[in-house]
Design a protein around this motif. Structure first.
Motif, PDB file in Angstrom:
ATOM      1  N   GLY A  40      -1.407   9.635  -2.418  1.00  0.00           N
ATOM      2  CA  GLY A  40      -1.623   8.519  -3.347  1.00  0.00           C
ATOM      3  C   GLY A  40      -1.616   7.180  -2.630  1.00  0.00           C
ATOM      4  O   GLY A  40      -1.822   7.109  -1.423  1.00  0.00           O
ATOM      5  N   GLY A  41      -1.375   6.117  -3.358  1.00  0.00           N
ATOM      6  CA  GLY A  41      -1.339   4.779  -2.750  1.00  0.00           C
ATOM      7  C   GLY A  41      -0.222   4.686  -1.736  1.00  0.00           C
ATOM      8  O   GLY A  41       0.879   5.186  -1.973  1.00  0.00           O
ATOM      9  N   ASP A  42      -0.491   4.073  -0.591  1.00  0.00           N
ATOM     10  CA  ASP A  42       0.564   3.988   0.419  1.00  0.00           C
ATOM     11  C   ASP A  42       1.597   2.940   0.013  1.00  0.00           C
ATOM     12  O   ASP A  42       1.311   2.028  -0.759  1.00  0.00           O
ATOM     13  CB  ASP A  42      -0.023   3.664   1.792  1.00  0.00           C
ATOM     14  CG  ASP A  42      -0.729   2.331   1.826  1.00  0.00           C
ATOM     15  OD1 ASP A  42      -1.406   1.987   0.831  1.00  0.00           O
ATOM     16  OD2 ASP A  42      -0.620   1.615   2.832  1.00  0.00           O
TER      17      ASP A  42
ATOM     18  N   GLY B 142       2.708   1.270   5.996  1.00  0.00           N
ATOM     19  CA  GLY B 142       1.730   2.353   5.921  1.00  0.00           C
ATOM     20  C   GLY B 142       2.372   3.709   6.137  1.00  0.00           C
ATOM     21  O   GLY B 142       3.586   3.866   5.991  1.00  0.00           O
TER      22      GLY B 142
ATOM     23  N   LYS C 103      -1.115   9.256   7.156  1.00  0.00           N
ATOM     24  CA  LYS C 103      -2.238   8.842   6.314  1.00  0.00           C
ATOM     25  C   LYS C 103      -2.097   9.410   4.901  1.00  0.00           C
ATOM     26  O   LYS C 103      -1.244  10.245   4.637  1.00  0.00           O
ATOM     27  CB  LYS C 103      -3.579   9.261   6.919  1.00  0.00           C
ATOM     28  CG  LYS C 103      -3.792   8.639   8.282  1.00  0.00           C
ATOM     29  CD  LYS C 103      -5.137   8.847   8.832  1.00  0.00           C
ATOM     30  CE  LYS C 103      -5.175   8.302  10.256  1.00  0.00           C
ATOM     31  NZ  LYS C 103      -4.682   6.891  10.316  1.00  0.00           N
ATOM     32  N   THR C 104      -2.931   8.892   4.037  1.00  0.00           N
ATOM     33  CA  THR C 104      -2.828   9.332   2.649  1.00  0.00           C
ATOM     34  C   THR C 104      -4.212   9.324   2.029  1.00  0.00           C
ATOM     35  O   THR C 104      -5.137   8.721   2.571  1.00  0.00           O
ATOM     36  CB  THR C 104      -1.862   8.433   1.854  1.00  0.00           C
ATOM     37  OG1 THR C 104      -1.760   8.934   0.523  1.00  0.00           O
ATOM     38  CG2 THR C 104      -2.317   6.992   1.823  1.00  0.00           C
TER      39      THR C 104
ATOM     40  N   ARG D 232       0.541  -4.019  -0.212  1.00  0.00           N
ATOM     41  CA  ARG D 232       0.899  -2.646   0.160  1.00  0.00           C
ATOM     42  C   ARG D 232       1.486  -2.543   1.566  1.00  0.00           C
ATOM     43  O   ARG D 232       2.088  -1.521   1.905  1.00  0.00           O
ATOM     44  CB  ARG D 232      -0.345  -1.749   0.109  1.00  0.00           C
ATOM     45  CG  ARG D 232      -0.878  -1.537  -1.269  1.00  0.00           C
ATOM     46  CD  ARG D 232      -1.641  -0.235  -1.350  1.00  0.00           C
ATOM     47  NE  ARG D 232      -1.937   0.067  -2.733  1.00  0.00           N
ATOM     48  CZ  ARG D 232      -1.092   0.660  -3.572  1.00  0.00           C
ATOM     49  NH1 ARG D 232       0.084   1.058  -3.148  1.00  0.00           N
ATOM     50  NH2 ARG D 232      -1.427   0.870  -4.822  1.00  0.00           N
TER      51      ARG D 232
ATOM     52  N   ARG E 183      -0.640  -6.877   7.390  1.00  0.00           N
ATOM     53  CA  ARG E 183      -0.245  -6.044   6.246  1.00  0.00           C
ATOM     54  C   ARG E 183      -1.420  -5.229   5.737  1.00  0.00           C
ATOM     55  O   ARG E 183      -1.287  -4.062   5.389  1.00  0.00           O
ATOM     56  CB  ARG E 183       0.286  -6.939   5.118  1.00  0.00           C
ATOM     57  CG  ARG E 183       1.688  -7.434   5.376  1.00  0.00           C
ATOM     58  CD  ARG E 183       2.193  -8.242   4.189  1.00  0.00           C
ATOM     59  NE  ARG E 183       3.588  -8.588   4.399  1.00  0.00           N
ATOM     60  CZ  ARG E 183       4.096  -9.805   4.258  1.00  0.00           C
ATOM     61  NH1 ARG E 183       3.327 -10.800   3.858  1.00  0.00           N
ATOM     62  NH2 ARG E 183       5.368 -10.033   4.482  1.00  0.00           N
TER      63      ARG E 183
ATOM     64  N   ASP F 286      -2.076  -2.168   7.732  1.00  0.00           N
ATOM     65  CA  ASP F 286      -1.210  -1.016   7.429  1.00  0.00           C
ATOM     66  C   ASP F 286      -1.850  -0.121   6.380  1.00  0.00           C
ATOM     67  O   ASP F 286      -1.909   1.097   6.541  1.00  0.00           O
ATOM     68  CB  ASP F 286       0.155  -1.495   6.896  1.00  0.00           C
ATOM     69  CG  ASP F 286       1.052  -2.035   7.987  1.00  0.00           C
ATOM     70  OD1 ASP F 286       0.821  -1.729   9.162  1.00  0.00           O
ATOM     71  OD2 ASP F 286       2.005  -2.773   7.649  1.00  0.00           O
ATOM     72  N   THR F 287      -2.316  -0.741   5.313  1.00  0.00           N
ATOM     73  CA  THR F 287      -2.877   0.084   4.226  1.00  0.00           C
ATOM     74  C   THR F 287      -4.284   0.554   4.574  1.00  0.00           C
ATOM     75  O   THR F 287      -4.687   1.656   4.211  1.00  0.00           O
ATOM     76  CB  THR F 287      -2.812  -0.672   2.874  1.00  0.00           C
ATOM     77  OG1 THR F 287      -3.241   0.195   1.837  1.00  0.00           O
ATOM     78  CG2 THR F 287      -3.662  -1.921   2.870  1.00  0.00           C
TER      79      THR F 287
ATOM     80  N   ASN G  41      -5.345   1.395   7.550  1.00  0.00           N
ATOM     81  CA  ASN G  41      -5.138   2.561   8.417  1.00  0.00           C
ATOM     82  C   ASN G  41      -4.737   3.792   7.616  1.00  0.00           C
ATOM     83  O   ASN G  41      -5.226   4.890   7.865  1.00  0.00           O
ATOM     84  CB  ASN G  41      -4.028   2.285   9.440  1.00  0.00           C
ATOM     85  CG  ASN G  41      -4.539   1.557  10.662  1.00  0.00           C
ATOM     86  OD1 ASN G  41      -5.739   1.456  10.871  1.00  0.00           O
ATOM     87  ND2 ASN G  41      -3.624   1.033  11.450  1.00  0.00           N
ATOM     88  N   SER G  42      -3.826   3.596   6.676  1.00  0.00           N
ATOM     89  CA  SER G  42      -3.301   4.735   5.923  1.00  0.00           C
ATOM     90  C   SER G  42      -4.385   5.398   5.097  1.00  0.00           C
ATOM     91  O   SER G  42      -4.395   6.620   4.933  1.00  0.00           O
ATOM     92  CB  SER G  42      -2.157   4.278   5.009  1.00  0.00           C
ATOM     93  OG  SER G  42      -1.102   3.730   5.776  1.00  0.00           O
ATOM     94  N   HIS G  43      -5.295   4.583   4.555  1.00  0.00           N
ATOM     95  CA  HIS G  43      -6.376   5.128   3.713  1.00  0.00           C
ATOM     96  C   HIS G  43      -7.703   5.228   4.464  1.00  0.00           C
ATOM     97  O   HIS G  43      -8.697   5.640   3.875  1.00  0.00           O
ATOM     98  CB  HIS G  43      -6.569   4.239   2.475  1.00  0.00           C
ATOM     99  CG  HIS G  43      -5.500   4.370   1.455  1.00  0.00           C
ATOM    100  ND1 HIS G  43      -5.511   5.327   0.487  1.00  0.00           N
ATOM    101  CD2 HIS G  43      -4.360   3.659   1.258  1.00  0.00           C
ATOM    102  CE1 HIS G  43      -4.433   5.205  -0.274  1.00  0.00           C
ATOM    103  NE2 HIS G  43      -3.713   4.199   0.170  1.00  0.00           N
ATOM    104  N   GLU G  44      -7.733   4.779   5.721  1.00  0.00           N
ATOM    105  CA  GLU G  44      -8.974   4.775   6.517  1.00  0.00           C
ATOM    106  C   GLU G  44     -10.099   4.037   5.780  1.00  0.00           C
ATOM    107  O   GLU G  44     -11.163   4.574   5.524  1.00  0.00           O
ATOM    108  CB  GLU G  44      -9.366   6.214   6.876  1.00  0.00           C
ATOM    109  CG  GLU G  44      -8.293   6.825   7.770  1.00  0.00           C
ATOM    110  CD  GLU G  44      -8.440   8.329   7.963  1.00  0.00           C
ATOM    111  OE1 GLU G  44      -8.663   8.737   9.094  1.00  0.00           O
ATOM    112  OE2 GLU G  44      -8.318   9.060   6.968  1.00  0.00           O
ATOM    113  N   ARG G  45      -9.801   2.815   5.461  1.00  0.00           N
ATOM    114  CA  ARG G  45     -10.731   2.005   4.679  1.00  0.00           C
ATOM    115  C   ARG G  45     -11.323   0.867   5.497  1.00  0.00           C
ATOM    116  O   ARG G  45     -10.795   0.484   6.538  1.00  0.00           O
ATOM    117  CB  ARG G  45     -10.001   1.378   3.492  1.00  0.00           C
ATOM    118  CG  ARG G  45      -9.824   2.316   2.338  1.00  0.00           C
ATOM    119  CD  ARG G  45      -8.967   1.674   1.263  1.00  0.00           C
ATOM    120  NE  ARG G  45      -8.863   2.596   0.119  1.00  0.00           N
ATOM    121  CZ  ARG G  45      -7.888   2.578  -0.777  1.00  0.00           C
ATOM    122  NH1 ARG G  45      -6.920   1.697  -0.666  1.00  0.00           N
ATOM    123  NH2 ARG G  45      -7.884   3.426  -1.779  1.00  0.00           N
TER     124      ARG G  45
END
Lengths: 325, 325, 325, 325
Positions: free
Chosen positions: A13-15, A68, A72-73, A258, B156, B159-160, B162-166
């Motif tokens: 889900g959302g990080d 993060g 990964k998520t 986030r 910041r 971080d997100t 990377n986590s979602h690969e966006r």
């Protein structure tokens, strides 16, 4: 019930800041207690497609400070289907994973519950979401950090709002829950909060702001919970129409909410619940989320924690009202 | 030329972190050197409407740490008119103000030049703008703080991302100048910057990003200078159309870029140029901006510093290109 | 019992971040509810010497973000004496103060209790101390901020400790309580904590560190609670003697732990208990501290909250042990 | 001169924030320009003992935000000896390293010069030290971050100093140079700075502080450069003896000054000089340090940059004097 030897861990889900601290805690406490730990990448997607790596303490070294999630998520469309779940289960069999620790929010723990029930598989959840909308725990991992991030941003906005004597509508995250909006409004000394739990009368709001401005307040800041229909832009437009003499601005904080290094509180919460997850597995618990209530570790059945109507204390509305005079 | 006894000080235009540090420096150095100091509120508006208060060192106590400006700021429509200027001059006469120190950006220093020429009045400028678009000084007061604020926000977002690969398009301030965008892109390790000084080919950009993503970069961040027509939303839409498989997001940092406690560098710049402004008045200088060039205090004629085409070093484009492989 | 019209407010003892937020909350909630508010400077000293000023909402404008206390604070030697108390009471009479709100720690609330009992005077306490050593409230105002400050400092020390592969003993505040040391050790991923609640065997510690270093940990950080006899320097010396091959350093964080803008959590705690203090006065409560327990406002008799043996949860020792492998 | 194919990179001496950003820049720009890059661990120690690893862009992914150095650092006793140098050279031969990039301060660049001269080996230096005591560059990598770290700490100390009306002597790093002390004093609005470049008369200092306190300044902060004989403790003791009525405290900031995520300015400096180092190698330069002077990349011969008497601008003494009235 077979003896559990290997534990898989994933974030979904959302990080949220603190997820890495939780991964670290589960990994270290797991190894300390004699388990093997396997990291699963990209949430349930990685479980379906066997993106799995064995973890030693080295893998989680130095990550306690990082926002993060190193795992990964993702949000998986396939996992909720019977085929998706079946593939995920097959990965567990293939990788010899005997139990899962799932770090995530409402949707992720719903998936955890379904998977656990479908395959009679031990799953433990950790509350990982910035929204704080999970029952059974006083706070969720990420919530405190995000609150502080919002506060820092609004403190900055206050500087410029004061200098130009402007009105700001600041939109914050929270999905369907007003925790972030209501509490950050109190923390920032904002003049008002608009939250999904309370209906907001634009006329009253405008009257209130008008009084404040005339009383020579230097500026006015209203925190608005994100909402598809009536976010910060909506209210700003309404107020501008009513009071064209006001200098009204909008700021949508967005995804920066986030990220960031987790706060002390979120790190401690992640450490404590992470250790609690391993303890739960040792005790033979399954299908529970580890939470903290009144400074005690508690195990909350999934069905209870994913109820969708957790609400902030109404008392906080009184607090904001009295302080924004 | 009458002997200068009383100095008026005002901040004008968009607020910038470090303006308070500059107010403090001018006030304290002024009093140290035997001048009376009068604070003028709301920029040229306050000069027109006689919003003036005598300042002692007490008035500027503790403000070095604070963002915004205690003198408040405004953009005056009346000041550029002959009547407005005349009224402003009359306030100076009435308040016995013999010289002005104006802290602001391009527009404010243009006003300062016109006022000084019209009434043969001594005006000294300090470069106060986050945009860094003033000639004759290596940096402007506020620029370094805003760069750091952008950097923290993008860290910041990384971080997100990377986590979602966006892919993120992050829009930053800077008006017509790309200093903030280009330099913050380098500071954040962003993959690209879109600045007004360079034309950007969307196809090339998309190809570049596509290569990066396929090479298994974890995420991609593009910093975009604000622009009425083609800001972050524009580029995000274009890339989304071209590569519907990418998960593209937009973040517009907005007004939080203006606030916050000033950085060490901005405080030192404010202190040094503030002391330099009083020194300039003692030397009989007028109609100059105080800047720092190569670690030396310099006095730059207004006509020179408000030229509108200050550009960042093209070398920085090469730096970003080589580092974003 | 006379009807209470005017409330005096003071801060006392060691300052804590969030005291200003509490002053703001009491002042605004007081005025909202029809009371007059008088600020008393320098704690009980100011009460003795009549350093009193009437407060409007203007006096507390913009202070929610600031560390320290605008009312200043002091430790009064005179107040505990009968003469001191008598003078303090006379100031209350002269200033028409009908009730007191005291923001402070153990010593300050002890003074509050004695004063309230001696003169049958309504006193309400707010828990203001970074040490978290007050019973009856889950957290004290300042504790969360200080924890985050320590964390930021230790995160920085970790950077250099890793780079040089060094051992650091970091000394933190906390008086006789190990809350700050134990919890910040967990938050920072420290290898060990030395707290007054537990005896520490230097040989065991050295063995543990030796194992860690040999296992190729990059560095080792031990958080030590301040102590007159055996603080960080003591343990560092002992370990250096035992293991001369280690590169051991000491860092004593000192007074910077007291300052800084308060965290979101401390501001919300200050707001909630500040509003609670006015509510308590309206209800006719006296000689109680306002605390938050399990997200509820509670009123705790002074005699209960100043018991001197509040201890952190022993479970946290297990958490640190398992995570520092 | 053989064509350079492989470049070795190391960090040496005291670590500084931004070293990682420099490692990243050299690695990426090197690979972009067709070189192989090899990371050498623990400075010259690792060169002697062949602690070498080939680097791809993956190795430096995500490190731009991190304090410290992923290559670790050390002070080598063996390297300055002929045997040490010979071993280091043999590692270069064995590892096919054709050129070295050394990131460090005075001592490290002295070693670089000697090595380069001894073996006619191409060495390029980057200025990596928090002390800013290298000639030929306006700033060194790490200096701006450390200045901001000191500023944040002193801002916090100011909060508590104001609340208790205390005098603080705060000791900061800088080795034999007063850059950090003098400039941070200006940035923090400190009342005085004690630096190695200027003799300090304790009587004058005490008189000055006495005047300030009597004039009802809320507090007094003196920044003191570290010094084996007369640091903050020394001055505090002297002032306490002279004025026993003052409440004097000492804070030694210590190693936390070395850590933390680098500031925007340090990251940009690291990026620009890192790219400049590769450019220098392409141009056939050797035995130079890459610096930035007046926003231009410059190449400074080692012999020039390691002169030991770089001094801050005396004008800054006047700035502090005028602002601390």
């Amino acid at each position: 019930m077979t003896k559990i030897k290997t534990i898989g861990i994933l974030t979904s889900g959302g990080d949220a800041p603190g997820m890495n601290a939780a991964i670290r805690a589960v990994t270290r406490a797991g190894i300390y207690n004699g388990f093997r730990i396997k990291g699963i990448y990209r949430g349930y997607e990685g479980l379906i497609h066997d993106e799995v790596q064995e973890f030693t303490t080295e893998n989680v070294s130095g990550i306690v400070t990082r926002g993060g999630t190193i795992l990964k998520t993702a949000r998986s469309k396939e996992f909720p289907t019977p085929e998706g779940m079946q593939k995920a289960y097959e990965t567990c069999v293939k990788e010899e994973i005997d139990a899962l620790v799932v770090i995530g929010g409402n949707g992720s723990l719903t998936g955890a519950r379904n998977f656990g029930m479908e395959f009679d598989f031990p799953v433990i959840g950790l509350p990982g979401t910035i929204d704080n909308d999970l029952y059974g725990t006083d706070s969720t991992i990420g919530y405190d950090t995000t609150m502080n991030t919002i506060m820092e941003c609004v403190d900055r906005i206050r500087d410029t709002a004061n200098s130009h004597e402007r009105i700001f509508f600041v939109e914050v995250m929270g999905r369907d829950a007003g925790f972030l909006a209501q509490n950050s409004a109190i923390a920032c000394g904002a003049e008002a909060a608009i939250v999904p739990e309370e209906s907001t009368d634009v006329d009253q709001l405008a009257q209130f702001m008008s009084r404040g401005i005339r009383k020579s307040k230097k500026s006015c800041i209203v925190i608005v919970s994100e909402s598809p229909k009536c976010g910060a832009l909506y209210y700003a437009d309404r107020v501008k129409k009513e009071f064209p003499e006001f200098d009204v601005r909008v700021s949508i904080l967005g995804h920066l909410q986030r990220g960031g290094t987790p706060s002390a509180r979120d790190r401690i919460l992640a450490a404590t619940t992470g250790v609690g997850a391993i303890e739960a597995i040792k005790q033979g618990q399954r299908n529970v989320m580890v939470g903290i209530r009144n400074n005690e570790v508690v195990y909350v059945p999934f069905s209870e924690c994913i109820r969708t109507d957790k609400r902030f204390d109404k008392r906080l509305i009184k607090v904001l009202d009295e302080l924004s005079i």
